[in-house]
Design an enzyme around this catalytic site. Structure first.
Site, short mmCIF file in Angstrom:
data_model
loop_
_atom_site.label_atom_id
_atom_site.label_comp_id
_atom_site.label_asym_id
_atom_site.label_seq_id
_atom_site.Cartn_x
_atom_site.Cartn_y
_atom_site.Cartn_z
N ASN A 7 29.86 -110.89 -20.42
CA ASN A 7 29.13 -109.62 -20.39
C ASN A 7 29.17 -109.11 -18.96
O ASN A 7 28.34 -109.47 -18.12
CB ASN A 7 27.69 -109.83 -20.87
N ARG A 58 31.75 -108.06 -24.05
CA ARG A 58 30.98 -106.85 -24.30
C ARG A 58 31.66 -105.70 -23.57
O ARG A 58 31.85 -105.74 -22.35
CB ARG A 58 29.55 -107.01 -23.77
N HIS A 147 24.19 -99.58 -25.61
CA HIS A 147 23.30 -100.73 -25.75
C HIS A 147 23.24 -101.20 -27.21
O HIS A 147 22.27 -101.83 -27.63
CB HIS A 147 21.88 -100.43 -25.26
N ARG A 208 20.66 -94.03 -12.46
CA ARG A 208 21.18 -92.90 -13.24
C ARG A 208 20.06 -91.93 -13.57
O ARG A 208 18.92 -92.32 -13.83
CB ARG A 208 21.81 -93.41 -14.54
N GLU A 351 22.61 -110.10 -26.30
CA GLU A 351 23.89 -109.51 -26.71
C GLU A 351 24.91 -110.60 -27.03
O GLU A 351 25.81 -110.39 -27.85
CB GLU A 351 24.45 -108.59 -25.63
#
Length: 364
Positions: A7, A58, A147, A208, A351
């Protein structure tokens, strides 16, 4: 099948090795290494854990070309490279990890698992931008959402904690970390989310901006004489909590400064929380109600204060916290009072479990 999950995020590199029963055999979390060090980090992990049958990566943005996990080869690499500008903080690190693993272990099958897959079936009313039809046809412009691997796991796990499957629940999941997004998962299906064409839309994040008026961007670009690259740099790396506080994109540091009386940090936290609150209500509207509200991601899991501040204004939805469980307990749990509905939950972001599941489904 032992699956090595890589990831490569915007700010970190998370490595996991899981066996066929999803037992965690090895784990390593690192700040995102530079390109020169990446191969050495991956080689070290593989040497320490030689029993690897497959690699799952991922990958944040699959665009419209990749709606399901794929077995990687030279042709898919080229197609993924073409998507890099849609997620400039995320896709390039994933591509670098894919190339490094191909060099280090060329015989291992590698699978790309996309964050966008979970949202691919959002209804058109949620996925469509009101922009010229020529744009939508020429570039396949739509809201993709991100996500997805985290939102998918959070809803599976929330169902387990509530003694039901997610197919019987309306869940709002809040992935709150360096990147942040909400998803409305209605009876197992993502029907809306806060991120859009890129991972920049939606909530305020670490660096962001989240959603801003596009007219503002045009005005600033004209007035300041900025290039497109200048605007992208500002919105991706200089905005969010960092831009608001002038202190940091790390929520922990922002809260410390806010508690010390720094007014910019106080405003940064208030804006961050407010955007989450208003968008939770929007996600509830997308489903006609909420059965559970799930916190996940680094800040969502680790900050009782953030959870309490977010939930404080959501009483009109029936959201309520049990303070002792929220503040002192650990692990996956329900943090609302017994019998309260909607339930409020905390779920560790995993994840890796979703990636491993996709890898096994594809290869077996």
């Amino acid at each position: 099948m032992n699956v090595f999950v890589v990831n490569a995020g915007s700010s970190s590199l998370k490595l996991r090795l899981l066996d066929g029963e999803d037992n965690l055999l090895a784990t390593r979390d690192l700040p995102r290494p530079n390109a020169a060090d990446l191969s050495a980090v991956l080689e070290s992990f593989c040497e320490e854990n030689p029993d690897i049958d497959a690699v799952g990566h991922r990958v944040v943005h699959g665009g419209s070309a990749f709606t399901q996990p794929i077995l990687l080869d030279a042709a898919t690499d080229a197609a993924l490279e073409a998507l890099a500008d849609l997620a400039p903080l995320h896709n390039p690190p994933s591509l670098a990890a894919i190339e490094a693993m191909r060099t280090l272990r060329p015989d291992l099958p590698q699978v790309a698992c996309f964050d966008t897959t979970f949202h691919v079936d959002m209804p058109p009313k949620a996925a469509t931008y009101a922009v010229p039809i020529e744009w939508r046809k020429r570039w396949d412009i739509r809201r993709f959402g991100f996500h997805g691997l985290s939102h998918s796991w959070a809803t599976r796990r929330a169902g387990e904690l509530l003694g039901q499957t997610r197919e019987h629940l309306r869940l709002v999941t809040a992935h709150l970390g360096a990147g942040a997004s909400l998803a409305a998962v209605c009876f197992g299906r993502s029907v809306d989310t806060t991120m859009g064409f890129t991972p920049m839309e939606g909530l305020v994040m670490a660096t962001r901006s989240g959603s801003v008026d596009p007219g503002l961007l045009l005005w600033v670009q004209r007035r300041g004489g900025f290039s497109v690259d200048d605007i992208e740099e500002a919105l991706e790396r200089q905005s969010g909590l960092l831009g608001l506080s002038g202190e940091s994109g790390d929520l922990r540091r922002v809260l410390t400064a806010a508690d010390a009386g720094d007014q910019r940090a106080q405003l940064a936290h208030e804006v961050f929380v407010y955007r989450i609150q208003t968008n939770v209500a929007a996600m509830g509207a997308a489903m006609g109600g909420i059965d559970g509200f799930v916190f996940t991601g680094g800040a969502g899991e680790a900050s009782p204060r953030l959870r309490a501040d977010v939930c404080a204004a959501l009483g009109f939805l029936g959201v309520e916290l049990e303070s002792t469980t929220n503040e002192s307990s650990t692990g996956d749990r329900v943090v609302s009072p017994r019998g309260a509905w909607p339930a409020v939950l905390v779920v560790e972001a995993r994840e890796d479990l979703e990636v491993a599941r996709h890898v096994r489904q594809l290869l077996e």
